[in-house]
Design a protein around this motif. Structure first.
Motif, PDB file in Angstrom:
ATOM      1  N   SER A   5     -11.205  -4.081  -0.869  1.00  0.00           N
ATOM      2  CA  SER A   5     -10.561  -2.782  -0.745  1.00  0.00           C
ATOM      3  C   SER A   5      -9.423  -2.897   0.257  1.00  0.00           C
ATOM      4  N   ARG A   6      -8.552  -1.910   0.240  1.00  0.00           N
ATOM      5  CA  ARG A   6      -7.435  -1.911   1.200  1.00  0.00           C
ATOM      6  C   ARG A   6      -7.955  -1.904   2.634  1.00  0.00           C
ATOM      7  N   ARG A   7      -8.998  -1.129   2.876  1.00  0.00           N
ATOM      8  CA  ARG A   7      -9.555  -1.051   4.231  1.00  0.00           C
ATOM      9  C   ARG A   7     -10.139  -2.394   4.661  1.00  0.00           C
ATOM     10  N   HIS A  41      -2.261  -4.738  -1.270  1.00  0.00           N
ATOM     11  CA  HIS A  41      -3.160  -4.018  -2.162  1.00  0.00           C
ATOM     12  C   HIS A  41      -2.376  -3.369  -3.300  1.00  0.00           C
ATOM     13  N   LEU A  42      -1.224  -2.775  -2.984  1.00  0.00           N
ATOM     14  CA  LEU A  42      -0.372  -2.194  -4.017  1.00  0.00           C
ATOM     15  C   LEU A  42       0.101  -3.269  -4.990  1.00  0.00           C
ATOM     16  N   ALA A  43       0.484  -4.435  -4.461  1.00  0.00           N
ATOM     17  CA  ALA A  43       0.918  -5.535  -5.338  1.00  0.00           C
ATOM     18  C   ALA A  43      -0.198  -5.942  -6.295  1.00  0.00           C
ATOM     19  N   GLY A  44      -1.429  -5.933  -5.806  1.00  0.00           N
ATOM     20  CA  GLY A  44      -2.555  -6.248  -6.671  1.00  0.00           C
ATOM     21  C   GLY A  44      -2.750  -5.211  -7.762  1.00  0.00           C
ATOM     22  N   LEU A  45      -2.623  -3.943  -7.390  1.00  0.00           N
ATOM     23  CA  LEU A  45      -2.784  -2.870  -8.372  1.00  0.00           C
ATOM     24  C   LEU A  45      -1.710  -2.923  -9.453  1.00  0.00           C
ATOM     25  N   GLN A  46      -0.526  -3.431  -9.079  1.00  0.00           N
ATOM     26  CA  GLN A  46       0.587  -3.541 -10.024  1.00  0.00           C
ATOM     27  C   GLN A  46       0.580  -4.866 -10.793  1.00  0.00           C
ATOM     28  N   ASP A  47      -0.472  -5.668 -10.600  1.00  0.00           N
ATOM     29  CA  ASP A  47      -0.595  -6.990 -11.233  1.00  0.00           C
ATOM     30  C   ASP A  47       0.535  -7.933 -10.820  1.00  0.00           C
ATOM     31  N   ASP A  48       1.069  -7.727  -9.629  1.00  0.00           N
ATOM     32  CA  ASP A  48       2.168  -8.570  -9.139  1.00  0.00           C
ATOM     33  C   ASP A  48       1.688  -9.818  -8.409  1.00  0.00           C
ATOM     34  N   LEU A  49       0.376  -9.961  -8.263  1.00  0.00           N
ATOM     35  CA  LEU A  49      -0.160 -11.144  -7.593  1.00  0.00           C
ATOM     36  C   LEU A  49      -0.616 -12.199  -8.598  1.00  0.00           C
ATOM     37  N   ASP A  50      -0.341 -11.959  -9.876  1.00  0.00           N
ATOM     38  CA  ASP A  50      -0.752 -12.902 -10.918  1.00  0.00           C
ATOM     39  C   ASP A  50       0.248 -14.034 -11.093  1.00  0.00           C
ATOM     40  N   ALA A  64       1.778 -13.395   3.651  1.00  0.00           N
ATOM     41  CA  ALA A  64       1.323 -14.477   2.776  1.00  0.00           C
ATOM     42  C   ALA A  64      -0.199 -14.531   2.724  1.00  0.00           C
ATOM     43  N   ILE A  65      -0.820 -14.448   3.891  1.00  0.00           N
ATOM     44  CA  ILE A  65      -2.280 -14.487   3.959  1.00  0.00           C
ATOM     45  C   ILE A  65      -2.871 -13.241   3.315  1.00  0.00           C
ATOM     46  N   GLY A  66      -2.217 -12.104   3.544  1.00  0.00           N
ATOM     47  CA  GLY A  66      -2.671 -10.871   2.914  1.00  0.00           C
ATOM     48  C   GLY A  66      -2.642 -10.965   1.401  1.00  0.00           C
ATOM     49  N   ALA A  67      -1.574 -11.567   0.862  1.00  0.00           N
ATOM     50  CA  ALA A  67      -1.474 -11.729  -0.592  1.00  0.00           C
ATOM     51  C   ALA A  67      -2.598 -12.621  -1.118  1.00  0.00           C
TER      52      ALA A  67
END
Length: 212
Positions: A5-7, A41-50, A64-67
């Motif tokens: 989760s974001r938290r 977290h937003l990038a993940g929701l947008q499928d931008d981490l694929d 970078a670590i967050g991603a």
């Protein structure tokens, strides 16, 4: 994407260590864990981490670590400062390497963002570029946007308050489109001679840009 989760992501990123001897010329500030978690977290929701994720001017490695923790399999952080890269490596070991719950591949590269080594055009860029406020170099973040427009399908970048007209104009000139924009608070501790308060909070603007 990761189930974090974001938290939870923000809590994990709170282990990221700040610069011990930050450079004023490089405007080295620790990206707040909460803000980094929001972006990743937003990038993940947008499928931008694929796809390949590139952190331009990675510094402590926060984004970078967050991603990586948010689910990206391939992440590269680039910075001109070798000491910053060593700090990023240590932060990776603290936040990712010892967790045992991710096998994400992180690469740390020394290089100038304006003369980058990347030969890709479909990355996701995350970046907290310098604002240029202290040096009087307005739009010091321009070089970071230029590189993002060259190597990325989408980018997430943090800018000084009041940057929206510049960012939107630059994106439009490069065939890009700002799809998300939001304001955030960026707390910074007193560290340089020109800081007059023990801690202050800057207002920043974050933009997601899809590049044509």
């Amino acid at each position: 994407m990761s189930g974090l989760s974001r938290r939870t992501l923000a809590r994990r990123l709170e282990s990221i260590a700040d610069f011990e001897d930050p450079s004023v010329s490089l405007e080295q500030y620790l990206t707040p864990a909460e803000l980094a978690a929001h972006i990743c977290h937003l990038a993940g929701l947008q499928d931008d981490l694929d796809r390949q994720v590139v952190d331009l001017g990675t510094g402590t490695g926060m984004l970078a670590i967050g991603a990586a923790l948010a689910g990206a399999d391939r992440v590269a952080g680039i910075d001109v400062d070798s000491d910053a890269l060593e700090l990023a490596r240590r932060n990776e070991r603290a936040a990712v390497g010892e967790s045992g719950d991710t096998d994400r591949a992180l690469a740390w590269l020394r290089g100038d963002v304006a003369r980058h080594p990347f030969s890709i055009a479909d990355a996701t860029v995350v970046s907290n570029p310098p604002f240029g406020a202290q040096r009087g170099n307005r739009h010091a973040d321009r070089a970071f946007l230029e590189t993002a427009s060259e190597i990325a399908t989408v980018s997430y970048t943090i800018h000084n308050e009041g940057s929206q007209p510049f960012v939107e104009s630059f994106a439009a000139d490069e065939g890009g489109d700002v799809t998300h924009a939001f304001r955030a608070e960026f707390p910074i501790a007193k560290r340089f001679a020109f800081h007059t308060e023990t801690q202050e909070a800057l207002e920043v603007e974050v933009f997601r840009i899809e590049w044509g």
